[in-house]
Design a protein around this motif. Sequence first.
Motif, PDB file in Angstrom:
ATOM      1  N   LEU A  84      65.727  74.779 -36.645  1.00  0.00           N
ATOM      2  CA  LEU A  84      65.612  73.465 -37.288  1.00  0.00           C
ATOM      3  C   LEU A  84      64.664  72.563 -36.498  1.00  0.00           C
ATOM      4  O   LEU A  84      63.932  71.755 -37.066  1.00  0.00           O
ATOM      5  N   GLY A  85      64.651  72.729 -35.187  1.00  0.00           N
ATOM      6  CA  GLY A  85      63.773  71.916 -34.347  1.00  0.00           C
ATOM      7  C   GLY A  85      62.299  72.254 -34.483  1.00  0.00           C
ATOM      8  O   GLY A  85      61.454  71.556 -33.927  1.00  0.00           O
ATOM      9  N   ASP A  86      61.989  73.317 -35.214  1.00  0.00           N
ATOM     10  CA  ASP A  86      60.586  73.651 -35.454  1.00  0.00           C
ATOM     11  C   ASP A  86      59.989  72.806 -36.580  1.00  0.00           C
ATOM     12  O   ASP A  86      58.773  72.853 -36.802  1.00  0.00           O
ATOM     13  N   THR A  87      60.817  72.075 -37.284  1.00  0.00           N
ATOM     14  CA  THR A  87      60.324  71.198 -38.352  1.00  0.00           C
ATOM     15  C   THR A  87      59.357  70.185 -37.769  1.00  0.00           C
ATOM     16  O   THR A  87      59.704  69.425 -36.857  1.00  0.00           O
ATOM     17  N   ALA A  88      58.130  70.194 -38.268  1.00  0.00           N
ATOM     18  CA  ALA A  88      57.079  69.346 -37.707  1.00  0.00           C
ATOM     19  C   ALA A  88      55.798  69.555 -38.496  1.00  0.00           C
ATOM     20  O   ALA A  88      55.709  70.430 -39.355  1.00  0.00           O
ATOM     21  N   MET A  89      54.801  68.759 -38.157  1.00  0.00           N
ATOM     22  CA  MET A  89      53.428  69.000 -38.603  1.00  0.00           C
ATOM     23  C   MET A  89      52.780  69.895 -37.556  1.00  0.00           C
ATOM     24  O   MET A  89      52.894  69.622 -36.354  1.00  0.00           O
ATOM     25  N   TYR A  90      52.097  70.939 -38.006  1.00  0.00           N
ATOM     26  CA  TYR A  90      51.413  71.854 -37.100  1.00  0.00           C
ATOM     27  C   TYR A  90      49.903  71.742 -37.318  1.00  0.00           C
ATOM     28  O   TYR A  90      49.407  71.857 -38.446  1.00  0.00           O
ATOM     29  N   PHE A  91      49.195  71.522 -36.217  1.00  0.00           N
ATOM     30  CA  PHE A  91      47.748  71.400 -36.273  1.00  0.00           C
ATOM     31  C   PHE A  91      47.098  72.569 -35.540  1.00  0.00           C
ATOM     32  O   PHE A  91      47.466  72.883 -34.404  1.00  0.00           O
ATOM     33  N   CYS A  92      46.138  73.156 -36.192  1.00  0.00           N
ATOM     34  CA  CYS A  92      45.249  74.105 -35.548  1.00  0.00           C
ATOM     35  C   CYS A  92      44.075  73.296 -34.993  1.00  0.00           C
ATOM     36  O   CYS A  92      43.621  72.331 -35.635  1.00  0.00           O
ATOM     37  N   ALA A  93      43.605  73.656 -33.820  1.00  0.00           N
ATOM     38  CA  ALA A  93      42.510  72.903 -33.219  1.00  0.00           C
ATOM     39  C   ALA A  93      41.642  73.835 -32.387  1.00  0.00           C
ATOM     40  O   ALA A  93      42.106  74.870 -31.917  1.00  0.00           O
ATOM     41  N   TRP A  94      40.394  73.435 -32.197  1.00  0.00           N
ATOM     42  CA  TRP A  94      39.530  74.205 -31.322  1.00  0.00           C
ATOM     43  C   TRP A  94      38.606  73.260 -30.569  1.00  0.00           C
ATOM     44  O   TRP A  94      38.454  72.100 -30.920  1.00  0.00           O
ATOM     45  N   THR A  95      38.046  73.790 -29.512  1.00  0.00           N
ATOM     46  CA  THR A  95      37.208  72.971 -28.655  1.00  0.00           C
ATOM     47  C   THR A  95      35.751  73.084 -29.083  1.00  0.00           C
ATOM     48  O   THR A  95      35.208  74.178 -29.211  1.00  0.00           O
ATOM     49  N   TYR A  96      35.144  71.917 -29.284  1.00  0.00           N
ATOM     50  CA  TYR A  96      33.727  71.825 -29.614  1.00  0.00           C
ATOM     51  C   TYR A  96      33.086  70.981 -28.524  1.00  0.00           C
ATOM     52  O   TYR A  96      33.263  69.765 -28.498  1.00  0.00           O
ATOM     53  N   GLY A  97      32.391  71.613 -27.617  1.00  0.00           N
ATOM     54  CA  GLY A  97      31.961  70.900 -26.422  1.00  0.00           C
ATOM     55  C   GLY A  97      33.198  70.510 -25.636  1.00  0.00           C
ATOM     56  O   GLY A  97      34.076  71.326 -25.391  1.00  0.00           O
ATOM     57  N   ASN A  98      33.281  69.240 -25.270  1.00  0.00           N
ATOM     58  CA  ASN A  98      34.471  68.741 -24.588  1.00  0.00           C
ATOM     59  C   ASN A  98      35.526  68.215 -25.554  1.00  0.00           C
ATOM     60  O   ASN A  98      36.566  67.741 -25.137  1.00  0.00           O
ATOM     61  N   LYS A  99      35.238  68.283 -26.834  1.00  0.00           N
ATOM     62  CA  LYS A  99      36.106  67.645 -27.808  1.00  0.00           C
ATOM     63  C   LYS A  99      37.088  68.636 -28.403  1.00  0.00           C
ATOM     64  O   LYS A  99      36.796  69.813 -28.562  1.00  0.00           O
ATOM     65  N   LEU A 100      38.227  68.114 -28.776  1.00  0.00           N
ATOM     66  CA  LEU A 100      39.240  68.888 -29.483  1.00  0.00           C
ATOM     67  C   LEU A 100      39.201  68.460 -30.938  1.00  0.00           C
ATOM     68  O   LEU A 100      39.414  67.282 -31.243  1.00  0.00           O
ATOM     69  N   VAL A 101      38.917  69.401 -31.819  1.00  0.00           N
ATOM     70  CA  VAL A 101      38.766  69.109 -33.247  1.00  0.00           C
ATOM     71  C   VAL A 101      39.939  69.713 -33.987  1.00  0.00           C
ATOM     72  O   VAL A 101      40.240  70.900 -33.832  1.00  0.00           O
ATOM     73  N   PHE A 102      40.575  68.916 -34.825  1.00  0.00           N
ATOM     74  CA  PHE A 102      41.802  69.327 -35.505  1.00  0.00           C
ATOM     75  C   PHE A 102      41.563  69.711 -36.958  1.00  0.00           C
ATOM     76  O   PHE A 102      40.695  69.145 -37.628  1.00  0.00           O
ATOM     77  N   GLY A 103      42.368  70.641 -37.432  1.00  0.00           N
ATOM     78  CA  GLY A 103      42.471  70.881 -38.862  1.00  0.00           C
ATOM     79  C   GLY A 103      43.329  69.813 -39.514  1.00  0.00           C
ATOM     80  O   GLY A 103      43.875  68.935 -38.823  1.00  0.00           O
ATOM     81  N   ALA A 104      43.487  69.898 -40.828  1.00  0.00           N
ATOM     82  CA  ALA A 104      44.207  68.862 -41.575  1.00  0.00           C
ATOM     83  C   ALA A 104      45.711  68.921 -41.374  1.00  0.00           C
ATOM     84  O   ALA A 104      46.415  67.966 -41.683  1.00  0.00           O
ATOM     85  N   GLY A 105      46.215  70.040 -40.881  1.00  0.00           N
ATOM     86  CA  GLY A 105      47.640  70.151 -40.585  1.00  0.00           C
ATOM     87  C   GLY A 105      48.426  70.830 -41.688  1.00  0.00           C
ATOM     88  O   GLY A 105      48.038  70.821 -42.863  1.00  0.00           O
ATOM     89  N   THR A 106      49.538  71.422 -41.291  1.00  0.00           N
ATOM     90  CA  THR A 106      50.502  72.022 -42.210  1.00  0.00           C
ATOM     91  C   THR A 106      51.877  71.466 -41.878  1.00  0.00           C
ATOM     92  O   THR A 106      52.312  71.549 -40.719  1.00  0.00           O
ATOM     93  N   ILE A 107      52.533  70.883 -42.862  1.00  0.00           N
ATOM     94  CA  ILE A 107      53.907  70.421 -42.666  1.00  0.00           C
ATOM     95  C   ILE A 107      54.842  71.608 -42.830  1.00  0.00           C
ATOM     96  O   ILE A 107      54.853  72.262 -43.877  1.00  0.00           O
ATOM     97  N   LEU A 108      55.604  71.899 -41.794  1.00  0.00           N
ATOM     98  CA  LEU A 108      56.574  72.984 -41.857  1.00  0.00           C
ATOM     99  C   LEU A 108      57.979  72.409 -41.897  1.00  0.00           C
ATOM    100  O   LEU A 108      58.340  71.591 -41.044  1.00  0.00           O
ATOM    101  N   ARG A 109      58.744  72.831 -42.881  1.00  0.00           N
ATOM    102  CA  ARG A 109      60.145  72.420 -42.985  1.00  0.00           C
ATOM    103  C   ARG A 109      61.032  73.645 -42.817  1.00  0.00           C
ATOM    104  O   ARG A 109      60.870  74.615 -43.569  1.00  0.00           O
ATOM    105  N   VAL A 110      61.926  73.585 -41.870  1.00  0.00           N
ATOM    106  CA  VAL A 110      62.881  74.669 -41.653  1.00  0.00           C
ATOM    107  C   VAL A 110      64.200  74.240 -42.282  1.00  0.00           C
ATOM    108  O   VAL A 110      64.756  73.197 -41.939  1.00  0.00           O
TER     109      VAL A 110
END
Lengths: 112, 112
Positions: A84-110
């Motif tokens: 149940l504690g895994d319920t959250a928004m999950y973001f995939c991200a990767w490094t572009y130069g020094n920056k961290l760039v995020f995807g739009a996210g997936t809401i996960l409901r347990v």
Amino acid sequence: AQTVTQSQPEMSVQEAETVTLSCTYDTSENNYYLFWYKQPPSRQMILVIRQEAYKQQNATENRFSVNFQKAAKSFSLKISDSQLGDTAMYFCAWTYGNKLVFGAGTILRVKS
Amino acid sequence: DAMVIQNPRYQVTQFGKPVTLSCSQTLNHNVMYWYQQKSSQAPKLLFHYYDKDFNNEADTPDNFQSRRPNTSFCFLDIRSPGLGDAAMYLCATSRGDRAGYTFGSGTRLTVV
């Protein structure tokens, strides 16, 4: 373009089941890092798992593992024995130069 | 514990009244970032400092400024907040090696 795409806006899973969240990215770089972050309703961004692009072995952290397909530019997150504690928004991200760039996210409901 | 601290947790400001958000870190990281996150969206990078070197994103409005007086502190100044600037503002740090990023708890800004 250097982008991250998460194609699943929302997902649900029963407690104790396994769920996989998808992520694809587009880059011309050869050496980079990929991340999955969890953001529960409290809003603290928490690192779930990290993958170094030059490592072929998929990263694993307890119940969390990734399927990293470099040629396909795919980086999915598998959560086993969902809690149940895994319920959250999950973001995939990767490094572009020094920056961290995020995807739009997936809401996960347990669900119990 | 080494960490990233954002103050205040919640900030209410009047339309057009300058406001400053604060971020401090005990990690001695070289890079500090400011992200804007609107409801149910991915964090959007506004700018970052690599040591004293300021790096602005091309689409960051001029209304947003930042200061980094020393390694430990970084400030986000919004000169004339509009209703569209209401968001969660996240501060993050890294060593600059792209291997890891640490986030603060965020400041939720409300504009009235």
